[in-house]
Design a protein around this motif. Structure first.
Motif, PDB file in Angstrom:
ATOM      1  N   SER A  64       0.829  -1.196   0.000  1.00 28.86           N
ATOM      2  CA  SER A  64       0.000   0.000   0.000  1.00 28.86           C
ATOM      3  C   SER A  64       0.865   1.248   0.000  1.00 28.86           C
ATOM      4  N   GLY A  65       0.341   2.328  -0.592  1.00 30.80           N
ATOM      5  CA  GLY A  65       1.058   3.583  -0.594  1.00 30.80           C
ATOM      6  C   GLY A  65       0.889   4.345   0.704  1.00 30.80           C
ATOM      7  N   ASP A  66      -0.043   3.941   1.590  1.00 31.89           N
ATOM      8  CA  ASP A  66      -0.269   4.616   2.859  1.00 31.89           C
ATOM      9  C   ASP A  66       0.902   4.347   3.804  1.00 31.89           C
ATOM     10  N   GLU A  67       1.000   5.202   4.828  1.00 30.38           N
ATOM     11  CA  GLU A  67       2.044   5.006   5.821  1.00 30.38           C
ATOM     12  C   GLU A  67       1.847   3.666   6.513  1.00 30.38           C
ATOM     13  N   ALA A  68       2.913   2.893   6.609  1.00 26.00           N
ATOM     14  CA  ALA A  68       2.816   1.548   7.171  1.00 26.00           C
ATOM     15  C   ALA A  68       2.738   1.602   8.684  1.00 26.00           C
ATOM     16  N   PRO A  69       1.988   0.693   9.301  1.00 26.12           N
ATOM     17  CA  PRO A  69       1.997   0.601  10.766  1.00 26.12           C
ATOM     18  C   PRO A  69       3.363   0.144  11.250  1.00 26.12           C
ATOM     19  N   ALA A  70       3.722   0.538  12.449  1.00 25.12           N
ATOM     20  CA  ALA A  70       5.003   0.151  13.033  1.00 25.12           C
ATOM     21  C   ALA A  70       4.948  -1.279  13.543  1.00 25.12           C
ATOM     22  N   ALA A  71       6.102  -1.915  13.576  1.00 24.06           N
ATOM     23  CA  ALA A  71       6.202  -3.237  14.184  1.00 24.06           C
ATOM     24  C   ALA A  71       5.844  -3.150  15.661  1.00 24.06           C
ATOM     25  N   VAL A  72       5.338  -4.245  16.205  1.00 26.42           N
ATOM     26  CA  VAL A  72       4.981  -4.304  17.614  1.00 26.42           C
ATOM     27  C   VAL A  72       5.648  -5.509  18.263  1.00 26.42           C
ATOM     28  N   THR A  73       5.794  -5.453  19.571  1.00 32.69           N
ATOM     29  CA  THR A  73       6.297  -6.606  20.310  1.00 32.69           C
ATOM     30  C   THR A  73       5.282  -7.734  20.257  1.00 32.69           C
ATOM     31  N   ILE A  74       5.751  -8.935  19.998  1.00 36.28           N
ATOM     32  CA  ILE A  74       4.863 -10.098  20.008  1.00 36.28           C
ATOM     33  C   ILE A  74       4.474 -10.391  21.459  1.00 36.28           C
ATOM     34  N   PRO A  75       3.177 -10.383  21.765  1.00 32.88           N
ATOM     35  CA  PRO A  75       2.763 -10.529  23.168  1.00 32.88           C
ATOM     36  C   PRO A  75       2.937 -11.939  23.706  1.00 32.88           C
ATOM     37  N   GLU A  76       3.018 -12.024  25.008  1.00 33.14           N
ATOM     38  CA  GLU A  76       3.075 -13.321  25.693  1.00 33.14           C
ATOM     39  C   GLU A  76       1.865 -14.142  25.293  1.00 33.14           C
ATOM     40  N   GLY A  77       2.083 -15.390  24.949  1.00 31.51           N
ATOM     41  CA  GLY A  77       0.984 -16.290  24.619  1.00 31.51           C
ATOM     42  C   GLY A  77       0.547 -16.244  23.171  1.00 31.51           C
ATOM     43  N   ALA A  78       1.061 -15.311  22.368  1.00 31.44           N
ATOM     44  CA  ALA A  78       0.673 -15.236  20.958  1.00 31.44           C
ATOM     45  C   ALA A  78       1.163 -16.471  20.222  1.00 31.44           C
ATOM     46  N   THR A  79       0.341 -16.975  19.319  1.00 29.28           N
ATOM     47  CA  THR A  79       0.667 -18.198  18.588  1.00 29.28           C
ATOM     48  C   THR A  79       0.885 -17.922  17.100  1.00 29.28           C
ATOM     49  N   CYS A  80       1.620 -18.811  16.466  1.00 26.13           N
ATOM     50  CA  CYS A  80       1.890 -18.720  15.034  1.00 26.13           C
ATOM     51  C   CYS A  80       0.619 -18.993  14.240  1.00 26.13           C
ATOM     52  N   GLU A  81       0.375 -18.169  13.226  1.00 27.80           N
ATOM     53  CA  GLU A  81      -0.826 -18.327  12.396  1.00 27.80           C
ATOM     54  C   GLU A  81      -0.827 -19.641  11.633  1.00 27.80           C
ATOM     55  N   VAL A  82       0.345 -20.223  11.409  1.00 27.72           N
ATOM     56  CA  VAL A  82       0.447 -21.426  10.580  1.00 27.72           C
ATOM     57  C   VAL A  82       0.435 -22.698  11.414  1.00 27.72           C
ATOM     58  N   CYS A  83       1.362 -22.804  12.390  1.00 28.76           N
ATOM     59  CA  CYS A  83       1.497 -24.073  13.115  1.00 28.76           C
ATOM     60  C   CYS A  83       0.860 -24.051  14.497  1.00 28.76           C
ATOM     61  N   GLY A  84       0.503 -22.856  15.024  1.00 30.44           N
ATOM     62  CA  GLY A  84      -0.173 -22.770  16.309  1.00 30.44           C
ATOM     63  C   GLY A  84       0.720 -22.806  17.523  1.00 30.44           C
ATOM     64  N   MET A  85       2.045 -22.853  17.327  1.00 33.13           N
ATOM     65  CA  MET A  85       2.948 -22.894  18.475  1.00 33.13           C
ATOM     66  C   MET A  85       3.050 -21.522  19.132  1.00 33.13           C
ATOM     67  N   VAL A  86       3.266 -21.506  20.449  1.00 28.90           N
ATOM     68  CA  VAL A  86       3.427 -20.250  21.181  1.00 28.90           C
ATOM     69  C   VAL A  86       4.797 -19.672  20.823  1.00 28.90           C
ATOM     70  N   ILE A  87       4.802 -18.508  20.205  1.00 31.93           N
ATOM     71  CA  ILE A  87       6.004 -17.975  19.564  1.00 31.93           C
ATOM     72  C   ILE A  87       7.134 -17.716  20.544  1.00 31.93           C
ATOM     73  N   ARG A  88       6.834 -17.115  21.680  1.00 33.16           N
ATOM     74  CA  ARG A  88       7.886 -16.693  22.596  1.00 33.16           C
ATOM     75  C   ARG A  88       8.509 -17.847  23.378  1.00 33.16           C
ATOM     76  N   GLN A  89       7.972 -19.044  23.246  1.00 33.09           N
ATOM     77  CA  GLN A  89       8.503 -20.191  23.982  1.00 33.09           C
ATOM     78  C   GLN A  89       9.571 -20.954  23.218  1.00 33.09           C
ATOM     79  N   HIS A  90       9.870 -20.564  21.984  1.00 35.82           N
ATOM     80  CA  HIS A  90      10.740 -21.373  21.130  1.00 35.82           C
ATOM     81  C   HIS A  90      11.752 -20.500  20.397  1.00 35.82           C
ATOM     82  N   PRO A  91      12.872 -21.082  19.935  1.00 35.64           N
ATOM     83  CA  PRO A  91      13.919 -20.300  19.279  1.00 35.64           C
ATOM     84  C   PRO A  91      13.602 -20.001  17.812  1.00 35.64           C
ATOM     85  N   GLY A  92      14.397 -19.097  17.238  1.00 36.20           N
ATOM     86  CA  GLY A  92      14.331 -18.837  15.805  1.00 36.20           C
ATOM     87  C   GLY A  92      13.753 -17.484  15.443  1.00 36.20           C
TER      88      GLY A  92
END
Length: 224
Positions: A64-92
């Motif tokens: 989009s040509g509009d101003e992009a939203p800023a990145a945010v911290t991934i919150p505690e407990g947030a899961t991956c949209e694809v595999c469902g794993m809790v993101i902050r509990q694992h490396p990579g």
């Protein structure tokens, strides 16, 4: 569905580390036995949480040509949209994608991922459905003090989920398919400093590419 691990059992800390194996600019490369990371890597490669804004990040680059939203911290407990794993509990590496008129299932933008390759897979699929991304962020390993560590025979890289750890996908050079893995196996590891990517590649193998070079065929060759 993948099985998540104890949040505290797989975390890399300075107390877990032994002597560094090699020095890279602004980096610590450590050998550590962290217990659960190998099981995380062995988690599902399935096809493909709600949280507060973690603060300001770099400006993203979407379609989009509009101003992009800023990145945010991934919150505690947030899961991956694809595999469902809790993101902050694992490396990579982590990733976030903001969309113009659509939202991921179950929460507001951004869509969140525990691997870079899954973010691209998701984006390719949504692009085919007519979704428009307005910002696409990935972990910038030039911006963080990361650790490389061994666990269960795998060489892994630490997770960084703070807003300040992200850069626009268009601004990084990726090391593709190196021997260093994340939660979901071999991945795209991004650096805003091309020289950092080249040094990482010289140590751990793989090839170099940019955002425009990531195709469905490249993504299909990643993972376990």
């Amino acid at each position: 569905m993948c099985q998540d691990h104890d949040p505290d059992s797989g975390r890399q800390t300075d107390s877990d580390a032994v002597s560094p194996t090699v020095d890279l600019p602004r980096r610590r490369l450590l050998i550590a036995g962290v217990g659960t990371a190998a099981t995380a890597v062995a988690g599902c490669l399935g096809g493909r949480g709600d949280g507060s804004d973690g603060g300001d990040g770099d400006s993203g680059s979407g379609d989009s040509g509009d101003e992009a939203p800023a990145a945010v911290t991934i919150p505690e407990g947030a899961t991956c949209e694809v595999c469902g794993m809790v993101i902050r509990q694992h490396p990579g590496p982590s990733a976030e994608i903001f969309y113009a008129d659509q939202e991921p299932e179950g929460h507001e933008n951004p869509a969140r991922f525990d691997s870079t390759w899954e973010a691209y897979q998701y984006e390719f699929e949504r692009d085919g459905e007519g979704w428009e991304d307005v910002a696409f962020y990935v972990t910038d390993y030039s911006a963080v003090d990361y650790d490389i560590f061994e666990d269960g025979g795998d060489t892994l890289i630490t997770r960084h989920y703070e807003a300040s750890a992200f850069a626009a996908a268009t601004d990084v050079t990726y090391v593709v398919d190196s021997e260093v893995k994340g939660t979901m196996g071999r991945d795209l590891i991004g650096f805003t400093e091309e020289s950092d990517a080249e040094l990482f590649q010289s140590e751990y193998g793989g090839s170099l590419t940019t955002h425009d070079g990531v195709t469905p065929e490249v993504v299909a060759g990643l993972g376990m």
